[in-house]
Design a protein around this motif. Structure first.
Motif, PDB file in Angstrom:
ATOM      1  N   UNK A   1      30.705  18.602  29.080  1.00  0.00           N
ATOM      2  CA  UNK A   1      30.553  19.282  30.359  1.00  0.00           C
ATOM      3  C   UNK A   1      31.850  19.313  31.168  1.00  0.00           C
ATOM      4  N   UNK A   2      32.494  18.166  31.344  1.00  0.00           N
ATOM      5  CA  UNK A   2      33.715  18.119  32.158  1.00  0.00           C
ATOM      6  C   UNK A   2      34.849  18.947  31.569  1.00  0.00           C
ATOM      7  N   UNK A   3      34.884  19.063  30.251  1.00  0.00           N
ATOM      8  CA  UNK A   3      35.916  19.906  29.634  1.00  0.00           C
ATOM      9  C   UNK A   3      35.700  21.363  30.038  1.00  0.00           C
ATOM     10  N   UNK A   4      34.451  21.827  29.990  1.00  0.00           N
ATOM     11  CA  UNK A   4      34.161  23.186  30.441  1.00  0.00           C
ATOM     12  C   UNK A   4      34.583  23.375  31.890  1.00  0.00           C
ATOM     13  N   UNK A   5      34.192  22.424  32.741  1.00  0.00           N
ATOM     14  CA  UNK A   5      34.501  22.530  34.168  1.00  0.00           C
ATOM     15  C   UNK A   5      36.015  22.610  34.398  1.00  0.00           C
ATOM     16  N   UNK A   6      36.764  21.769  33.698  1.00  0.00           N
ATOM     17  CA  UNK A   6      38.222  21.772  33.873  1.00  0.00           C
ATOM     18  C   UNK A   6      38.843  23.050  33.324  1.00  0.00           C
ATOM     19  N   UNK A   7      38.313  23.593  32.244  1.00  0.00           N
ATOM     20  CA  UNK A   7      38.813  24.875  31.730  1.00  0.00           C
ATOM     21  C   UNK A   7      38.573  25.964  32.771  1.00  0.00           C
ATOM     22  N   UNK A   8      37.411  25.920  33.404  1.00  0.00           N
ATOM     23  CA  UNK A   8      37.140  26.878  34.481  1.00  0.00           C
ATOM     24  C   UNK A   8      38.172  26.784  35.588  1.00  0.00           C
ATOM     25  N   UNK A   9      38.510  25.560  35.983  1.00  0.00           N
ATOM     26  CA  UNK A   9      39.522  25.369  37.022  1.00  0.00           C
ATOM     27  C   UNK A   9      40.894  25.883  36.563  1.00  0.00           C
ATOM     28  N   UNK A  10      41.200  25.696  35.292  1.00  0.00           N
ATOM     29  CA  UNK A  10      42.477  26.192  34.769  1.00  0.00           C
ATOM     30  C   UNK A  10      42.519  27.716  34.831  1.00  0.00           C
ATOM     31  N   UNK A  11      41.416  28.369  34.482  1.00  0.00           N
ATOM     32  CA  UNK A  11      41.377  29.832  34.576  1.00  0.00           C
ATOM     33  C   UNK A  11      41.507  30.297  36.021  1.00  0.00           C
ATOM     34  N   UNK A  12      40.921  29.547  36.949  1.00  0.00           N
ATOM     35  CA  UNK A  12      41.102  29.888  38.364  1.00  0.00           C
ATOM     36  C   UNK A  12      42.586  29.764  38.723  1.00  0.00           C
ATOM     37  N   UNK A  13      43.224  28.694  38.248  1.00  0.00           N
ATOM     38  CA  UNK A  13      44.659  28.513  38.501  1.00  0.00           C
ATOM     39  C   UNK A  13      45.500  29.654  37.950  1.00  0.00           C
ATOM     40  N   UNK A  14      45.045  30.243  36.855  1.00  0.00           N
ATOM     41  CA  UNK A  14      45.738  31.390  36.254  1.00  0.00           C
ATOM     42  C   UNK A  14      45.294  32.716  36.875  1.00  0.00           C
ATOM     43  N   UNK A  15      44.380  32.650  37.843  1.00  0.00           N
ATOM     44  CA  UNK A  15      43.807  33.828  38.498  1.00  0.00           C
ATOM     45  C   UNK A  15      43.083  34.735  37.504  1.00  0.00           C
ATOM     46  N   UNK A  16      42.468  34.131  36.503  1.00  0.00           N
ATOM     47  CA  UNK A  16      41.659  34.855  35.525  1.00  0.00           C
ATOM     48  C   UNK A  16      40.190  34.576  35.844  1.00  0.00           C
ATOM     49  N   UNK A  17      39.719  35.234  36.905  1.00  0.00           N
ATOM     50  CA  UNK A  17      38.393  34.932  37.428  1.00  0.00           C
ATOM     51  C   UNK A  17      37.278  35.292  36.458  1.00  0.00           C
ATOM     52  N   UNK A  18      37.424  36.363  35.714  1.00  0.00           N
ATOM     53  CA  UNK A  18      36.406  36.735  34.733  1.00  0.00           C
ATOM     54  C   UNK A  18      36.210  35.651  33.697  1.00  0.00           C
ATOM     55  N   UNK A  19      37.320  35.093  33.213  1.00  0.00           N
ATOM     56  CA  UNK A  19      37.230  33.990  32.242  1.00  0.00           C
ATOM     57  C   UNK A  19      36.613  32.753  32.886  1.00  0.00           C
TER      58      UNK A  19
ATOM     59  N   UNK B   1      35.316  37.879  42.817  1.00  0.00           N
ATOM     60  CA  UNK B   1      35.428  38.945  41.821  1.00  0.00           C
ATOM     61  C   UNK B   1      34.615  40.176  42.253  1.00  0.00           C
ATOM     62  N   UNK B   2      34.216  40.198  43.542  1.00  0.00           N
ATOM     63  CA  UNK B   2      33.452  41.306  44.138  1.00  0.00           C
ATOM     64  C   UNK B   2      32.156  41.606  43.403  1.00  0.00           C
ATOM     65  N   UNK B   3      31.488  40.576  42.925  1.00  0.00           N
ATOM     66  CA  UNK B   3      30.183  40.704  42.285  1.00  0.00           C
ATOM     67  C   UNK B   3      29.148  40.114  43.238  1.00  0.00           C
ATOM     68  N   UNK B   4      28.669  40.951  44.159  1.00  0.00           N
ATOM     69  CA  UNK B   4      27.834  40.474  45.254  1.00  0.00           C
ATOM     70  C   UNK B   4      26.481  39.953  44.778  1.00  0.00           C
ATOM     71  N   UNK B   5      25.785  40.728  43.973  1.00  0.00           N
ATOM     72  CA  UNK B   5      24.435  40.329  43.560  1.00  0.00           C
ATOM     73  C   UNK B   5      24.405  38.968  42.862  1.00  0.00           C
ATOM     74  N   UNK B   6      25.221  38.744  41.825  1.00  0.00           N
ATOM     75  CA  UNK B   6      25.167  37.413  41.190  1.00  0.00           C
ATOM     76  C   UNK B   6      25.643  36.301  42.119  1.00  0.00           C
ATOM     77  N   UNK B   7      26.564  36.601  43.021  1.00  0.00           N
ATOM     78  CA  UNK B   7      27.017  35.585  43.981  1.00  0.00           C
ATOM     79  C   UNK B   7      25.847  35.150  44.855  1.00  0.00           C
ATOM     80  N   UNK B   8      25.116  36.114  45.350  1.00  0.00           N
ATOM     81  CA  UNK B   8      23.981  35.800  46.212  1.00  0.00           C
ATOM     82  C   UNK B   8      22.917  35.038  45.431  1.00  0.00           C
ATOM     83  N   UNK B   9      22.691  35.417  44.183  1.00  0.00           N
ATOM     84  CA  UNK B   9      21.718  34.685  43.356  1.00  0.00           C
ATOM     85  C   UNK B   9      22.095  33.205  43.253  1.00  0.00           C
ATOM     86  N   UNK B  10      23.368  32.941  43.036  1.00  0.00           N
ATOM     87  CA  UNK B  10      23.821  31.542  42.945  1.00  0.00           C
ATOM     88  C   UNK B  10      23.594  30.813  44.261  1.00  0.00           C
ATOM     89  N   UNK B  11      24.024  31.424  45.359  1.00  0.00           N
ATOM     90  CA  UNK B  11      23.876  30.772  46.655  1.00  0.00           C
ATOM     91  C   UNK B  11      22.400  30.557  46.997  1.00  0.00           C
TER      92      UNK B  11
END
Length: 183
Positions: free
Chosen positions: A82-100, A129-139
């Motif tokens: 789990x933590x490896x996935x989470x950290x990879x997500x943070x790395x993609x954010x650092x690279x500004x690759x929001x889709x990844x 990433x301007x995806x309103x519907x899924x953002x609202x679903x998460x919140x």
């Protein structure tokens, strides 16, 4: 003659290297931490947590591509790390690759559907990433679990979007809340 430099410590057990690497990482002694993590990996290359520690180090150093490669090595050993996935997500954010990053955080939520902080992070990523519907679903997923925090969560949702999106956002939230099951 006085000894200058670090004492040479030879350990056969991998665990002390790893633990010391984590301490060095916390103290931001990155070179020493890297040396210890690599020593632990050299002794036991099949331990995903050693690779995870090294990946965390690269993430702290903002060496995002190296962090991703190293953490993927950890996942090749333990696919549900789990933590490896989470950290990879943070790395993609650092690279500004929001889709990844979104794909990685979706996997995190699949591994732990009750990880509310990660669901909120995924919502934030969708909003960036301007995806309103899924953002609202998460919140709303988190709001439904913690209705007492409704105002704070909705405020964070609104802050995640551009002002031009607020009208659409308000209508979408109102529609979703009306359709939400009562507690």
């Amino acid at each position: 003659m006085a000894w200058k430099g670090e004492p040479v410590v030879i350990m056969k057990n991998d665990e002390p290297y790893f633990k010391r690497g984590l301490l060095y990482l916390l103290d931001e002694h990155f070179d020493k931490a890297e040396k210890d993590f690599k020593s632990a990996i050299a002794i036991n290359p099949k331990n995903p947590y050693f690779w995870g520690g090294l990946g965390k180090l690269f993430l702290a150093k903002k060496d995002f591509p190296q962090a991703i490669d190293t953490l993927n090595e950890a996942l090749s050993i333990e696919p549900d790390y789990f933590d490896a996935f989470r950290m990879i997500g943070e790395a993609y954010i650092g690279l500004n690759q929001l889709g990844e990053a979104i794909v990685v955080y979706q996997n995190c939520v699949l591994l732990d559907p009750n990880a509310d902080a990660l669901i909120l992070r995924l919502g934030w990523l969708y909003s960036q990433n301007n995806q309103i519907e899924p953002a609202i679903e998460c919140f709303l997923t988190v709001v439904q679990r913690y209705p007492v925090h409704f105002d704070a969560l909705i405020s964070s949702v609104i802050q995640s979007f551009d002002v031009k999106e607020w009208e659409k956002l308000d209508k979408t939230i109102a529609r979703k809340i009306k359709n939400a099951p009562d507690d």
